[in-house]
Design a protein around this motif. Structure first.
Motif, PDB file in Angstrom:
ATOM      1  N   ALA A  62      50.391  75.088  43.776  1.00 44.42           N
ATOM      2  CA  ALA A  62      50.590  75.988  42.632  1.00 44.42           C
ATOM      3  C   ALA A  62      50.149  75.346  41.322  1.00 44.42           C
ATOM      4  CB  ALA A  62      52.057  76.402  42.546  1.00 44.42           C
ATOM      5  N   ARG A  63      50.145  74.007  41.281  1.00 44.93           N
ATOM      6  CA  ARG A  63      49.754  73.306  40.052  1.00 44.93           C
ATOM      7  C   ARG A  63      48.890  72.103  40.404  1.00 44.93           C
ATOM      8  NH1 ARG A  63      53.048  69.080  40.479  1.00 44.93           N
ATOM      9  NH2 ARG A  63      55.093  69.372  41.348  1.00 44.93           N
ATOM     10  N   VAL A  64      48.136  71.634  39.432  1.00 45.70           N
ATOM     11  CA  VAL A  64      47.298  70.450  39.633  1.00 45.70           C
ATOM     12  C   VAL A  64      48.198  69.260  39.954  1.00 45.70           C
ATOM     13  CG1 VAL A  64      45.681  68.867  38.521  1.00 45.70           C
ATOM     14  CG2 VAL A  64      45.512  71.324  38.090  1.00 45.70           C
ATOM     15  N   GLY A  65      47.837  68.524  40.988  1.00 45.66           N
ATOM     16  CA  GLY A  65      48.635  67.369  41.395  1.00 45.66           C
ATOM     17  C   GLY A  65      49.820  67.731  42.275  1.00 45.66           C
ATOM     18  N   GLY A  66      49.995  69.010  42.562  1.00 40.56           N
ATOM     19  CA  GLY A  66      51.108  69.456  43.399  1.00 40.56           C
ATOM     20  C   GLY A  66      50.739  69.443  44.873  1.00 40.56           C
ATOM     21  N   ILE A  67      51.613  70.005  45.665  1.00 41.65           N
ATOM     22  CA  ILE A  67      51.355  70.107  47.097  1.00 41.65           C
ATOM     23  C   ILE A  67      51.422  71.574  47.506  1.00 41.65           C
ATOM     24  CG2 ILE A  67      52.221  67.788  47.578  1.00 41.65           C
ATOM     25  CD1 ILE A  67      54.740  69.068  48.727  1.00 41.65           C
ATOM     26  N   PRO A  68      50.762  71.927  48.604  1.00 41.37           N
ATOM     27  CA  PRO A  68      50.792  73.312  49.062  1.00 41.37           C
ATOM     28  C   PRO A  68      52.202  73.746  49.474  1.00 41.37           C
ATOM     29  CG  PRO A  68      49.105  72.050  50.223  1.00 41.37           C
ATOM     30  CD  PRO A  68      49.921  71.084  49.448  1.00 41.37           C
ATOM     31  N   PRO A  69      52.469  75.051  49.435  1.00 43.58           N
ATOM     32  CA  PRO A  69      53.800  75.545  49.825  1.00 43.58           C
ATOM     33  C   PRO A  69      54.211  75.116  51.235  1.00 43.58           C
ATOM     34  CG  PRO A  69      52.531  77.299  48.795  1.00 43.58           C
ATOM     35  CD  PRO A  69      51.609  76.126  48.948  1.00 43.58           C
ATOM     36  N   SER A  70      53.256  75.018  52.155  1.00 49.17           N
ATOM     37  CA  SER A  70      53.600  74.600  53.519  1.00 49.17           C
ATOM     38  C   SER A  70      54.162  73.184  53.540  1.00 49.17           C
ATOM     39  CB  SER A  70      52.385  74.702  54.438  1.00 49.17           C
ATOM     40  OG  SER A  70      51.331  73.896  53.951  1.00 49.17           O
ATOM     41  N   GLU A  72      55.609  71.749  50.893  1.00 51.76           N
ATOM     42  CA  GLU A  72      56.910  71.810  50.199  1.00 51.76           C
ATOM     43  C   GLU A  72      57.997  72.118  51.211  1.00 51.76           C
ATOM     44  OE1 GLU A  72      56.509  74.692  47.054  1.00 51.76           O
ATOM     45  OE2 GLU A  72      55.359  73.315  45.793  1.00 51.76           O
ATOM     46  N   ARG A  73      57.681  73.021  52.136  1.00 48.46           N
ATOM     47  CA  ARG A  73      58.631  73.362  53.199  1.00 48.46           C
ATOM     48  C   ARG A  73      58.870  72.151  54.108  1.00 48.46           C
ATOM     49  NH1 ARG A  73      63.032  74.972  54.864  1.00 48.46           N
ATOM     50  NH2 ARG A  73      63.114  76.050  56.845  1.00 48.46           N
ATOM     51  N   VAL A  74      57.837  71.401  54.406  1.00 45.19           N
ATOM     52  CA  VAL A  74      57.995  70.173  55.205  1.00 45.19           C
ATOM     53  C   VAL A  74      58.980  69.235  54.503  1.00 45.19           C
ATOM     54  CG1 VAL A  74      56.820  68.044  55.934  1.00 45.19           C
ATOM     55  CG2 VAL A  74      55.768  70.274  56.389  1.00 45.19           C
ATOM     56  N   LEU A  81      64.469  61.572  51.551  1.00 47.30           N
ATOM     57  CA  LEU A  81      64.114  60.200  51.936  1.00 47.30           C
ATOM     58  C   LEU A  81      62.831  60.167  52.760  1.00 47.30           C
ATOM     59  CD1 LEU A  81      67.590  58.642  52.762  1.00 47.30           C
ATOM     60  CD2 LEU A  81      66.147  58.243  50.774  1.00 47.30           C
ATOM     61  N   MET A  82      62.737  61.017  53.764  1.00 43.32           N
ATOM     62  CA  MET A  82      61.526  61.053  54.587  1.00 43.32           C
ATOM     63  C   MET A  82      60.351  61.632  53.806  1.00 43.32           C
ATOM     64  SD  MET A  82      62.672  62.183  58.376  1.00 43.32           S
ATOM     65  CE  MET A  82      64.404  62.136  58.715  1.00 43.32           C
ATOM     66  N   ALA A  83      60.624  62.540  52.894  1.00 43.41           N
ATOM     67  CA  ALA A  83      59.551  63.180  52.113  1.00 43.41           C
ATOM     68  C   ALA A  83      58.811  62.164  51.249  1.00 43.41           C
ATOM     69  CB  ALA A  83      60.120  64.291  51.246  1.00 43.41           C
ATOM     70  N   LYS A  84      59.443  61.052  50.930  1.00 44.82           N
ATOM     71  CA  LYS A  84      58.776  60.012  50.135  1.00 44.82           C
ATOM     72  C   LYS A  84      57.613  59.380  50.884  1.00 44.82           C
ATOM     73  CE  LYS A  84      62.787  58.750  47.406  1.00 44.82           C
ATOM     74  NZ  LYS A  84      63.783  57.714  47.110  1.00 44.82           N
TER      75      LYS A  84
END
Length: 143
Positions: A62-70, A72-74, A81-84
């Motif tokens: 949705a924004r520059v430097g962001g991640i896709p919605p899929s 974000e759900r992950v 902790l794991m998302a890091k």
């Protein structure tokens, strides 16, 4: 078929392959349906995962430097902790500079390749678009 059960079935196989090479790896096309489910399994197994995807077949960040919605759900599924251990590169796997950025300076690196065109018609229209991916991976990963 229940996707969660089938991915748990394949999860140990993916983990075994990653463990024989490195605990760091790249999932191409990792923002897509199959790729994002694989990323969940790898993160839960303790791996550091870099996703490279051009988002041509999934919703872009949705924004520059962001991640896709899929992805974000992950992050929601695996927790903070794991998302890091998840990194995202908006890039094309046919571009050597994007691959350099995704692989970083790590010598040992595993790759699971899901990037591609999702329809036969697209592949017929653009037959050479994804043709040189394997040689690039082999050169970049020193296989």
């Amino acid at each position: 078929m229940d996707c969660s059960r089938s991915l748990h079935f394949f999860g140990p196989f993916l983990t075994l392959k990653f463990n024989t090479i490195s605990n760091r790896g790249t999932v191409t096309g990792g923002a897509g349906f199959i790729g994002s489910h694989t990323v969940v399994e790898l993160l839960e197994a303790g791996h550091h995962v870099t996703v490279i995807d051009d988002c041509s077949n999934t919703a872009p960040p949705a924004r520059v430097g962001g991640i896709p919605p899929s992805l974000e759900r992950v992050q929601q599924i695996v927790g903070p902790l794991m998302a890091k251990r998840l990194k995202f590169v908006l890039g094309d796997v046919t571009d050597p500079q994007d691959l350099d950025f995704a692989f970083g300076l790590k010598k040992k690196h595993a790759v699971i390749h899901f990037a591609g065109l999702k329809a036969v018609g697209e592949s017929k229209e653009k037959p050479l678009r994804k043709r040189f991916i394997l040689p690039l991976f082999l050169r970049k990963t020193k296989v």
